[in-house]
Design a protein around this motif. Structure first.
Motif, PDB file in Angstrom:
ATOM      1  N   UNK A  62       6.888  12.126  -4.459  1.00  0.00           N
ATOM      2  CA  UNK A  62       7.963  11.267  -4.950  1.00  0.00           C
ATOM      3  C   UNK A  62       7.419  10.296  -5.991  1.00  0.00           C
ATOM      4  N   UNK A  63       6.603  10.801  -6.869  1.00  0.00           N
ATOM      5  CA  UNK A  63       5.978   9.993  -7.915  1.00  0.00           C
ATOM      6  C   UNK A  63       6.202  10.728  -9.233  1.00  0.00           C
TER       7      UNK A  63
ATOM      8  N   UNK B 267      12.327   7.971  -7.970  1.00  0.00           N
ATOM      9  CA  UNK B 267      11.035   8.640  -7.891  1.00  0.00           C
ATOM     10  C   UNK B 267      11.137  10.091  -8.374  1.00  0.00           C
TER      11      UNK B 267
ATOM     12  N   UNK C 113       0.829  -1.210   0.000  1.00  0.00           N
ATOM     13  CA  UNK C 113       0.000   0.000   0.000  1.00  0.00           C
ATOM     14  C   UNK C 113       0.859   1.253   0.000  1.00  0.00           C
ATOM     15  N   UNK C 114       2.020   1.168   0.668  1.00  0.00           N
ATOM     16  CA  UNK C 114       2.859   2.357   0.781  1.00  0.00           C
ATOM     17  C   UNK C 114       3.752   2.570  -0.441  1.00  0.00           C
ATOM     18  N   UNK C 115       3.681   1.659  -1.410  1.00  0.00           N
ATOM     19  CA  UNK C 115       4.489   1.824  -2.620  1.00  0.00           C
ATOM     20  C   UNK C 115       4.016   3.035  -3.414  1.00  0.00           C
ATOM     21  N   UNK C 116       4.944   3.629  -4.147  1.00  0.00           N
ATOM     22  CA  UNK C 116       4.570   4.700  -5.069  1.00  0.00           C
ATOM     23  C   UNK C 116       3.647   4.140  -6.147  1.00  0.00           C
ATOM     24  N   UNK C 117       2.588   4.882  -6.475  1.00  0.00           N
ATOM     25  CA  UNK C 117       1.601   4.380  -7.435  1.00  0.00           C
ATOM     26  C   UNK C 117       2.049   4.624  -8.871  1.00  0.00           C
ATOM     27  N   UNK C 118       2.208   3.540  -9.605  1.00  0.00           N
ATOM     28  CA  UNK C 118       2.491   3.700 -11.034  1.00  0.00           C
ATOM     29  C   UNK C 118       1.576   2.772 -11.818  1.00  0.00           C
ATOM     30  N   UNK C 119       0.311   3.024 -11.762  1.00  0.00           N
ATOM     31  CA  UNK C 119      -0.692   2.286 -12.526  1.00  0.00           C
ATOM     32  C   UNK C 119      -0.717   0.803 -12.176  1.00  0.00           C
TER      33      UNK C 119
ATOM     34  N   UNK D 118      -1.240  10.577  -5.518  1.00  0.00           N
ATOM     35  CA  UNK D 118      -0.979   9.762  -4.337  1.00  0.00           C
ATOM     36  C   UNK D 118      -1.935  10.058  -3.180  1.00  0.00           C
TER      37      UNK D 118
END
Lengths: 123, 319
Positions: B132-133, A55, A41-47, B221
């Motif tokens: 950071x995205x 990042x 859940x805490x991962x950076x969102x990339x689709x 985010x």
């Protein structure tokens, strides 16, 4: 002069009210919401796929020339506001009008120069 | 200025700040739906889905607040507040009715309003950077570019009104206002309104939040309450830009029976402009980032300069 600044005490009061509103909202949210963190859940969102690479990626800031243009023009235009309140007062009349056209001429020539130089093209 | 009076004004301000954006949001749901041959929300609250946004609010408050592990935590969490609060501060100086129908008249009101309005964009920038995205960063960058391009025509168009009125106080501008200012300042009004749209990144200027390219830009985010505050900021922004356009270019409270019904005129003009904002979202395709820049520098800035020249000449000839 005290009158001039007393108006801003209300502005300050509103700022305090606003900060209190946000603080109460965050505090209430803290009490209401669940907290169940997981690594995924805490991962950076990339689709949906795992994030790739850094990042804070390097990007080409194409518009930095616009930024220069903006600073130049905005500093100029700030001077318009005090001038705008007095330029038509008795005794100024035609002189300030000529001044205005000189000022606008400078801005327009600057903009035309930037345009001719191709600064206003993105690529 | 006694204490009770100030408390009432602050209360009215807070209520307006919390209710008007929700009204615009609900209007958007319904107007968009009907323009697209749909019904929009019909269930929440029973009557034509009037409580849809209240239900949304309840939903947002219950959602988990996820801060990505790699994000810049403090900045990430503060960003929604920075995006929202400037619009509350701007409303302080916006006159609603004649004879003191304003929370606080400021002598440099126009200057104050424009300065504070620019701060709101910092919230999007903070969110875009701190997430950071990659997509958020791109969105934040586009937001910054758009702010820089459209701040200038906005300032110039507002300066034109200040020249016409000879004052920077918003109630003072309205006191000077005459009906023929409408055609006189119409170009400035167009520039101001369009620039305001672009600063809010509303369609067709929504490249910073283009869902098909960069998910939701700087807000990608965010979840839950913080996301809700960003959305509230967007709709508060629509209210503020519409109200400022109405006050500066459409005469604010001026209209028949202005002494008693001035506030109705202000709200009506603001509502009509908000409707136009929604209408544009339904009817125009999204501009590319470079088209957005070109439009600002090659169309709006020259138009605004021409408006200043026109204002100056007319004003000096008349006096």
């Amino acid at each position: 002069m005290p009158d001039y600044f007393s108006g801003y005490s209300v502005v300050g009061l509103v700022a305090v009210v606003g900060v209190a509103f946000v603080a109460v909202a965050f505090a209430a949210g803290h009490l209401l919401r669940p907290v169940v963190p997981t690594r995924e859940k805490m991962l950076t969102y990339e689709c949906g796929v795992d994030p790739v690479g850094e990042d804070w990626a390097h990007t080409q800031v194409r518009y930095y020339v616009y930024a220069f243009l903006y600073v130049v023009f905005a500093v100029d235009s700030v001077f318009l506001f005090p001038w705008a309140t007095v330029f038509a007062d008795p005794g100024f009349g035609g002189v300030t009008l000529v001044e205005m056209f000189v000022f606008l001429g400078f801005l327009a020539v600057g903009l035309l120069y930037a345009w001719k130089k191709g600064v206003l093209e993105w690529t | 200025m006694d204490v009770l009076d100030t408390v009432w004004r602050l209360l009215a301000l807070l209520v307006a700040f919390l209710v008007l954006p929700l009204l615009v949001g609900q209007l958007e749901h319904k107007v968009m739906a009907h323009m697209q041959g749909r019904l929009g929300p019909m269930y929440a609250g029973g009557f034509h889905g009037w409580a849809q946004l209240v239900a949304d609010g309840v939903k947002f408050a219950q959602k988990e607040d996820v801060v990505p592990a790699r994000a810049d935590r403090r900045v990430f969490q503060l960003a929604p507040a920075v995006a929202l609060l400037p619009y509350l501060l701007v409303l302080v100086a916006v006159p609603v009715a004649p004879h003191g129908g304003v929370v606080q008249a400021l002598d440099a009101g126009l200057f104050f309003v424009l300065a504070v309005l620019g701060v709101g964009v910092l919230g999007s920038l903070m969110g875009g950077w701190a997430s950071a995205n990659k997509y958020s960063l791109l969105g934040g960058m586009r937001t910054a570019a758009q702010l820089m391009a459209y701040e200038l025509p906005m300032l110039l168009a507002a300066a034109s009104v200040a020249m016409a009125a000879g004052t920077l106080s918003l109630p003072g501008i309205l006191a000077e206002w005459e009906w023929w200012w409408l055609p006189w300042q119409i170009v400035g009004g167009f520039v101001f309104f369009v620039a305001g749209l672009a600063e809010l990144h509303r369609p067709p200027f929504d490249a910073p939040v283009a869902d098909s390219e960069i998910i939701f830009g700087a807000y990608t985010e965010y979840t839950g309450l913080r996301f809700a505050l960003f959305l509230l900021a967007e709709y508060a922004g629509i209210v503020v830009v519409s109200a400022l356009t109405a006050v500066l270019f459409l005469g604010g409270w001026h209209g028949p029976f202005a002494d008693g019904l001035g506030w109705v005129w202000t709200l009506l003009k603001t509502a009509v402009l908000s409707f136009v904002v929604i209408w544009l979202r339904v009817s125009y395709p999204r501009l590319r980032a470079d088209q957005i820049q070109r439009f600002a520098w090659t169309v709006l800035v020259p138009l605004a300069l021409a408006q200043i020249a026109l204002t100056g000449v007319v004003k000096v000839v008349l006096s």
